[in-house]
Design a protein around this motif. Structure first.
Motif, mmCIF file in Angstrom:
data_model
loop_
_atom_site.group_PDB
_atom_site.id
_atom_site.type_symbol
_atom_site.label_atom_id
_atom_site.label_comp_id
_atom_site.label_asym_id
_atom_site.label_seq_id
_atom_site.Cartn_x
_atom_site.Cartn_y
_atom_site.Cartn_z
ATOM 1 N N LYS A 140 -3.799 -10.440 -2.625
ATOM 2 C CA LYS A 140 -2.488 -10.969 -2.245
ATOM 3 C C LYS A 140 -2.133 -10.512 -0.832
ATOM 4 O O LYS A 140 -2.491 -9.398 -0.434
ATOM 5 N N PRO A 141 -1.359 -11.305 -0.121
ATOM 6 C CA PRO A 141 -1.007 -10.931 1.250
ATOM 7 C C PRO A 141 -0.199 -9.619 1.307
ATOM 8 O O PRO A 141 0.582 -9.332 0.409
ATOM 9 N N LEU A 142 -0.400 -8.898 2.368
ATOM 10 C CA LEU A 142 0.258 -7.592 2.530
ATOM 11 C C LEU A 142 1.747 -7.762 2.830
ATOM 12 O O LEU A 142 2.131 -8.518 3.722
ATOM 13 N N VAL A 149 0.465 -3.327 -6.352
ATOM 14 C CA VAL A 149 0.576 -2.017 -5.715
ATOM 15 C C VAL A 149 -0.795 -1.380 -5.533
ATOM 16 O O VAL A 149 -1.574 -1.302 -6.481
ATOM 17 N N VAL A 150 -1.075 -0.943 -4.332
ATOM 18 C CA VAL A 150 -2.343 -0.263 -4.051
ATOM 19 C C VAL A 150 -2.058 1.172 -3.629
ATOM 20 O O VAL A 150 -1.726 1.448 -2.486
ATOM 21 N N PHE A 179 7.632 -0.519 -7.642
ATOM 22 C CA PHE A 179 7.180 -1.763 -7.004
ATOM 23 C C PHE A 179 6.352 -2.618 -7.962
ATOM 24 O O PHE A 179 6.356 -3.849 -7.861
ATOM 25 N N SER A 180 5.673 -2.002 -8.892
ATOM 26 C CA SER A 180 4.989 -2.786 -9.926
ATOM 27 C C SER A 180 6.012 -3.533 -10.770
ATOM 28 O O SER A 180 5.885 -4.743 -11.015
ATOM 29 N N VAL A 190 0.854 -1.188 0.000
ATOM 30 C CA VAL A 190 0.000 0.000 0.000
ATOM 31 C C VAL A 190 0.888 1.235 0.000
ATOM 32 O O VAL A 190 1.831 1.327 0.795
ATOM 33 N N ILE A 191 0.606 2.136 -0.913
ATOM 34 C CA ILE A 191 1.366 3.390 -0.970
ATOM 35 C C ILE A 191 0.405 4.533 -0.680
ATOM 36 O O ILE A 191 -0.492 4.831 -1.466
#
Lengths: 220, 220, 220, 220
Positions: free
Chosen positions: D62-64, D30-31, D23-24, D7-8
């Motif tokens: 997907k897991p954090l 990426v959220v 990060f992608s 998470v950004i």
């Protein structure tokens, strides 16, 4: 890319060897320097002339890209039992070696269009505990030097960084010296070397001057 | 109260004289020490033996209450123009003198049931700017020393303090050396001396290790 | 000298009472303020309007000389057990009260030709340990506020100081709350009050912005 | 490797977009989250319930792996012109959002065997200048929070880092807001993103809690 030279001064706790491996793998001509000289180039970096001689001997080789300074003389002891001579010795080993190395490296890096100097500090660089008068005083001095160099020479393209190694580096020596030291609460030299590699190659738009490093399990 | 002795080492910017006046007025036997020795006791505090000789010469006198250390060697200059010899000299003048003085004072203060050591730092003790590699490195080193001593010897009743003098002390010399220095943007030595007096006499339940000092008009 | 008013906000660990005694003895008109209001003026300093009302009510009295801010809400607890509401409450009690008080005091002090604001910090202002997320975050915030005010308003003759109380203040409440607390390893409120008195009256040529305070017996 | 979620939160000066890209490219889901929500997931992170809702909505995915927190509300202005409401708002935007995000992320990361939280600070996190009372107070508060979390949750395998962005990030907005800002004396968002990527992936034996970042050309 032209191969470049990096000087690695000191091998505190195996960090020197790990840096050697990492920068060799990355294509550098690595010049390890130590007082003992076992497998390394021998030079007494406490001596300005010997340091000059060392750097001159490298001038025929690949251009200098930077220096990593780990010269270390651990000292713990009651202040009243620390003679002024020992106090001075510790300062010479950790601070004066950095002065000598920087005075040789900076003009060369400037000529080469820039480069990187990394100085290795310790938790004692930030907080001086009892029994650490000589050690911390020298590590504080090194930090002041690094900070001043960063401000004075960044416009020359010279990136000066100072790391705060807040913990033990895992090695056989560590095991012998510090009863109770354990691998999983110590830092792995190869992991530190990776961070130094990253620091060394930061883009000029985003330079770090100081960062701390400690194992996950440490109470930070 | 029995009269007690205080040693005042160094006279940076007139601070030594002001401290002399303040502590004399407060009933102390004041022993000013300087390298030049003009009106003061002469001793080269960079030399451990000479420092020992000085303190031994005071042993017949009133018991030691503490030491204020202002030994100062201002140095500003490009790093590449600062020889390792000068770098070392600056460290000897500001850091090694403090080591020597503390090694003589601490055993005496311990015997006397406690006492106070104050070391004078500068803005360069906290932040090392360009052109201040030698000066800041030595001032950082002094700060590390003071911090370690505070932690190591507070249980002996020895109060170790470190001041951060963030500005110029007003004097004739200041006027000559720093173009543009003005009285109302400088610190008055007598005002600083008052703060040192207070620090020196803090109750054991509320000791300050570090404080900064700057003139009102300064941008802090 | 014309009698002047000092506002003392909060009474953490008996410090408020000791300050009241010290400043009364020194000839001030002391106005203690607390939320409980026992013997004090009552005002909720978390509320800007209530704070304004308080200062307006004092305008008919002696001119304001300054404020000492000790408003304190101790909080220790696991981060995951600290609700955002509690986190906010702690910030309101320690930081927002300081904002409100400073906004009322500064214009008055400026009109009166200067004055002094002292904010009480803690060891948690410098180092945030586990279980202290809410407390340290608020104390860090208070320190940032104090630092900014010092730089913004020193040219108005307003001396802003921040103390770092690194230890427990001895009181009945301390005994109850902290098992193992002992008088001789705690700070005496009256000794702290003396240091605040000195800070409050520093000459404009030598102002301290920050100092730490701890008992002799503490490992600093 | 299983794809993981990051998470950004916040896009200060284009840093959010650069992090998203980095990060992608590195294989993360990426959220990006922002208040405006343009192209991002919308959530008001100042609100604990809205933040909880956001993280719950991601639980099916997907897991954090971690969170990068850049939520930023720049504020410069005279203290006396800054209403308590604005002061509070700035704190809510930069500190309370971090509290809310951490309270959602930490339990999830703990369940997933660890992860990384990075909080973006600024030069004002270390030194509070005039006109920056609200901004620096909130940034100090964020730093205290990050420090406490690092110490409280490192044994859970959660790496908490705090960056000090000491300079402007180059963007169209920067150009408009800061007259005289120039690309070559600003930081490039993509270079910062690379450092965040490295921090995020440090080996557990060598974790950095804090590092500074500034452009080469800046006077550090």
């Amino acid at each position: 890319m032209t191969e470049k030279t990096i000087v690695i001064a000191g091998n505190s706790g195996g960090l020197g060897h790990a840096l050697q491996a990492r920068f060799s793998a990355g294509g550098y001509h690595v010049v390890p320097v130590s007082r003992s000289g076992a497998g390394d180039l021998h030079a007494d970096l406490r001596d300005a002339r010997d340091t000059a001689r060392l750097f001159e001997s490298l001038d025929a080789s690949k251009p200098l890209a930077g220096v990593i300074h780990n010269a270390m003389q651990f000292h713990r002891g009651a202040f009243l039992d620390t003679s002024p001579e020992v106090f001075e010795q510790v300062w010479r080993s950790m601070t004066l070696t950095a002065v000598n190395v920087a005075q040789q490296a900076i003009p060369r890096l400037r000529t080469n269009g820039g480069g990187c100097l990394i100085f290795s500090g310790a938790s004692g660089s930030m907080r001086a505990g009892p029994q650490f008068s000589a050690f911390s005083s020298a590590k504080f001095a090194l930090r002041g030097l690094a900070q001043s160099l960063a401000r004075e020479h960044s416009s020359d393209g010279i990136h000066v960084a100072h790391t705060i190694l807040d913990g033990l580096i895992w090695s056989d020596k560590t095991q012998q010296r510090f009863a109770g030291a354990q691998a999983n609460s110590s830092m792995a030299a190869k992991d530190l070397a990776e961070v130094y590699w990253q620091l060394f190659h930061q883009a000029p738009s985003a330079w770090t001057h100081e960062l701390d490093l400690r194992p996950m399990s440490a109470n930070v």
